[in-house]
Design a protein around this motif. Structure first.
Motif, mmCIF file in Angstrom:
data_model
loop_
_atom_site.group_PDB
_atom_site.id
_atom_site.type_symbol
_atom_site.label_atom_id
_atom_site.label_comp_id
_atom_site.label_asym_id
_atom_site.label_seq_id
_atom_site.Cartn_x
_atom_site.Cartn_y
_atom_site.Cartn_z
ATOM 1 N N TYR A 252 -34.254 51.275 -47.648
ATOM 2 C CA TYR A 252 -33.100 50.891 -46.999
ATOM 3 C C TYR A 252 -33.147 50.808 -45.808
ATOM 4 C CZ TYR A 252 -31.021 51.828 -51.722
ATOM 5 O OH TYR A 252 -30.763 51.625 -52.815
ATOM 6 N N ASP A 253 -32.413 49.823 -44.819
ATOM 7 C CA ASP A 253 -32.056 49.708 -43.497
ATOM 8 C C ASP A 253 -31.305 50.755 -42.863
ATOM 9 O OD1 ASP A 253 -34.101 47.668 -43.444
ATOM 10 O OD2 ASP A 253 -32.492 46.202 -43.814
ATOM 11 N N SER A 254 -30.208 50.730 -43.729
ATOM 12 C CA SER A 254 -28.967 51.706 -43.371
ATOM 13 C C SER A 254 -28.243 52.242 -44.352
ATOM 14 C CB SER A 254 -27.874 50.948 -42.560
ATOM 15 O OG SER A 254 -27.556 49.997 -43.214
ATOM 16 N N MET A 255 -27.397 53.403 -43.845
ATOM 17 C CA MET A 255 -26.768 54.070 -45.021
ATOM 18 C C MET A 255 -25.084 54.285 -44.333
ATOM 19 S SD MET A 255 -28.253 57.532 -46.522
ATOM 20 C CE MET A 255 -27.705 57.879 -48.345
ATOM 21 N N GLN A 256 -24.383 54.137 -45.374
ATOM 22 C CA GLN A 256 -22.958 54.259 -44.977
ATOM 23 C C GLN A 256 -22.356 55.382 -45.863
ATOM 24 O OE1 GLN A 256 -21.007 50.407 -45.986
ATOM 25 N NE2 GLN A 256 -22.580 49.478 -44.492
ATOM 26 N N LEU A 257 -21.117 55.936 -45.393
ATOM 27 C CA LEU A 257 -20.270 56.723 -46.256
ATOM 28 C C LEU A 257 -18.951 56.735 -45.467
ATOM 29 C CD1 LEU A 257 -19.387 59.407 -44.224
ATOM 30 C CD2 LEU A 257 -21.745 59.968 -44.222
ATOM 31 N N TRP A 258 -17.906 57.143 -46.431
ATOM 32 C CA TRP A 258 -16.566 57.364 -46.448
ATOM 33 C C TRP A 258 -16.039 58.704 -46.381
ATOM 34 C CZ3 TRP A 258 -13.397 58.980 -50.317
ATOM 35 C CH2 TRP A 258 -11.969 58.439 -50.109
ATOM 36 N N THR A 259 -15.404 59.140 -45.496
ATOM 37 C CA THR A 259 -14.933 60.372 -45.185
ATOM 38 C C THR A 259 -13.366 60.457 -44.719
ATOM 39 O OG1 THR A 259 -15.429 62.801 -44.662
ATOM 40 C CG2 THR A 259 -15.844 60.927 -42.845
ATOM 41 N N HIS A 260 -13.013 61.431 -44.371
ATOM 42 C CA HIS A 260 -11.714 61.800 -43.521
ATOM 43 C C HIS A 260 -11.992 62.741 -42.278
ATOM 44 C CE1 HIS A 260 -10.291 61.019 -47.806
ATOM 45 N NE2 HIS A 260 -9.677 60.329 -47.200
ATOM 46 N N GLU A 261 -11.193 62.282 -41.181
ATOM 47 C CA GLU A 261 -11.176 62.911 -40.011
ATOM 48 C C GLU A 261 -11.169 64.404 -40.184
ATOM 49 O OE1 GLU A 261 -9.436 61.344 -36.168
ATOM 50 O OE2 GLU A 261 -7.875 62.628 -37.246
ATOM 51 N N SER A 262 -10.374 64.761 -41.257
ATOM 52 C CA SER A 262 -10.078 66.146 -41.330
ATOM 53 C C SER A 262 -11.202 67.021 -41.610
ATOM 54 C CB SER A 262 -8.917 66.592 -42.384
ATOM 55 O OG SER A 262 -9.331 66.075 -43.542
ATOM 56 N N HIS A 263 -12.313 66.359 -42.120
ATOM 57 C CA HIS A 263 -13.641 67.138 -42.749
ATOM 58 C C HIS A 263 -14.466 67.440 -41.266
ATOM 59 C CE1 HIS A 263 -13.095 64.698 -46.761
ATOM 60 N NE2 HIS A 263 -12.144 65.689 -46.480
ATOM 61 N N LYS A 264 -13.917 68.130 -40.415
ATOM 62 C CA LYS A 264 -14.476 68.496 -39.242
ATOM 63 C C LYS A 264 -16.057 68.748 -39.179
ATOM 64 C CE LYS A 264 -10.562 67.955 -36.573
ATOM 65 N NZ LYS A 264 -10.408 66.609 -36.248
ATOM 66 N N ALA A 265 -16.404 69.909 -40.071
ATOM 67 C CA ALA A 265 -17.759 70.290 -40.295
ATOM 68 C C ALA A 265 -18.862 68.974 -40.587
ATOM 69 C CB ALA A 265 -18.004 71.430 -41.154
ATOM 70 N N ALA A 266 -18.498 68.470 -41.625
ATOM 71 C CA ALA A 266 -19.016 67.195 -42.167
ATOM 72 C C ALA A 266 -19.309 66.055 -41.042
ATOM 73 C CB ALA A 266 -18.494 66.599 -43.465
ATOM 74 N N CYS A 267 -18.351 65.730 -40.198
ATOM 75 C CA CYS A 267 -18.162 64.823 -39.343
ATOM 76 C C CYS A 267 -19.205 65.446 -38.344
ATOM 77 C CB CYS A 267 -16.819 64.395 -38.785
ATOM 78 S SG CYS A 267 -15.885 63.522 -40.005
ATOM 79 N N ALA A 268 -19.218 66.503 -37.823
ATOM 80 C CA ALA A 268 -19.977 67.192 -36.783
ATOM 81 C C ALA A 268 -21.547 67.007 -37.346
ATOM 82 C CB ALA A 268 -19.588 68.574 -36.520
ATOM 83 N N LEU A 269 -21.817 67.269 -38.535
ATOM 84 C CA LEU A 269 -23.264 67.055 -39.249
ATOM 85 C C LEU A 269 -23.646 65.739 -39.122
ATOM 86 C CD1 LEU A 269 -25.560 68.725 -40.580
ATOM 87 C CD2 LEU A 269 -24.151 68.326 -42.806
ATOM 88 N N TYR A 270 -22.843 65.047 -39.412
ATOM 89 C CA TYR A 270 -23.272 63.524 -39.579
ATOM 90 C C TYR A 270 -23.529 63.038 -38.175
ATOM 91 C CZ TYR A 270 -20.738 63.520 -44.248
ATOM 92 O OH TYR A 270 -20.478 63.766 -45.339
ATOM 93 N N ARG A 271 -22.786 63.281 -37.318
ATOM 94 C CA ARG A 271 -23.063 63.127 -35.730
ATOM 95 C C ARG A 271 -24.149 63.679 -35.190
ATOM 96 N NH1 ARG A 271 -18.330 64.368 -34.534
ATOM 97 N NH2 ARG A 271 -17.316 62.422 -34.207
ATOM 98 N N ALA A 272 -24.551 64.952 -35.476
ATOM 99 C CA ALA A 272 -25.664 65.635 -35.183
ATOM 100 C C ALA A 272 -27.049 64.910 -35.774
ATOM 101 C CB ALA A 272 -25.639 66.775 -35.335
ATOM 102 N N ASN A 273 -26.641 63.982 -36.833
ATOM 103 C CA ASN A 273 -27.880 63.462 -37.227
ATOM 104 C C ASN A 273 -28.023 62.016 -37.103
ATOM 105 O OD1 ASN A 273 -29.710 65.492 -39.112
ATOM 106 N ND2 ASN A 273 -27.484 66.151 -39.293
ATOM 107 N N GLY A 274 -27.382 61.527 -36.194
ATOM 108 C CA GLY A 274 -27.283 60.103 -35.917
ATOM 109 C C GLY A 274 -26.612 59.162 -36.448
ATOM 110 N N TRP A 275 -25.455 59.752 -37.236
ATOM 111 C CA TRP A 275 -24.566 58.793 -37.671
ATOM 112 C C TRP A 275 -23.551 58.440 -36.670
ATOM 113 C CZ3 TRP A 275 -23.993 57.568 -43.157
ATOM 114 C CH2 TRP A 275 -25.010 58.148 -44.160
ATOM 115 N N HIS A 276 -22.885 57.268 -36.914
ATOM 116 C CA HIS A 276 -21.711 56.722 -35.983
ATOM 117 C C HIS A 276 -20.538 56.356 -36.880
ATOM 118 C CE1 HIS A 276 -24.697 56.848 -32.681
ATOM 119 N NE2 HIS A 276 -25.398 56.306 -33.490
ATOM 120 N N TRP B 11 -18.756 55.915 -41.724
ATOM 121 C CA TRP B 11 -19.682 56.105 -40.712
ATOM 122 C C TRP B 11 -20.985 55.438 -41.480
ATOM 123 C CZ3 TRP B 11 -19.834 60.364 -37.211
ATOM 124 C CH2 TRP B 11 -18.715 61.017 -37.266
ATOM 125 N N GLU B 12 -21.972 55.438 -40.424
ATOM 126 C CA GLU B 12 -23.059 54.396 -40.730
ATOM 127 C C GLU B 12 -24.223 55.134 -39.839
ATOM 128 O OE1 GLU B 12 -24.934 49.899 -41.043
ATOM 129 O OE2 GLU B 12 -22.640 50.308 -40.791
#
Length: 161
Positions: A114-138, A157-158
């Protein structure tokens, strides 16, 4: 008995547990109503009925026979994968398991070319969003919504693989 956490493939015997974990967690943590668990059940039924094991996979984290969480990689199209149903039981948080599961899932997506990966979440999921950001997700989009009986900020996120 080993205290090692293993990641094994999702099986239909995990269905009820996973629906219940999502329903209970999001009701307790965020006040989601009873419409959320049926959505999870629908996603799992679709996965069980039509997933392509060469390009789609689900994992369950387990320690000493106790299930701790899940993560899924599903195909959106031939170039894009989607991360779904990523959850950790409260007792499994803070031990690096989320990072390991995310790396396993994105590694599988890379191996599937695959060239990319996407996901859908909520802003309130702070720990998950921090994990995504730390692993190159935007975060690619963010909008207020009313879902599952509560006001939320929905995010997409992607990551480029």
């Amino acid at each position: 008995m080993s205290d090692e956490v293993i990641l094994r493939g999702y099986g239909s015997g995990d269905f009820d547990w996973l629906v219940d974990l999502h329903g209970r967690h999001y009701a307790e943590a965020e006040g989601f109503d009873a419409t959320f668990a049926p959505l999870v059940a629908s996603i799992l039924r679709d996965f069980e009925a039509q997933h392509d094991p060469a390009y789609e996979r689900g994992w369950v984290a387990e320690r000493n026979g106790a299930r701790l969480g899940s993560i899924f990689c599903v195909k959106l199209d031939h170039r894009t994968a989607k991360l779904r149903l990523f959850i950790l039981a409260p007792e499994a948080r803070g031990i690096g398991l989320g990072k390991r599961m995310l790396e396993t899932c994105t590694g599988f997506a890379r191996a599937c070319r695959y060239d990319s990966m996407q996901l859908w979440t909520h802003e309130s999921h702070k720990a998950a969003c921090a994990l995504y950001r730390a692993n190159g997700w935007h975060c690619t989009s963010s909008k207020p919504v009313h879902s599952f009986g509560v006001d939320l900020v929905e995010q997409a996120w992607e990551v480029t693989l």
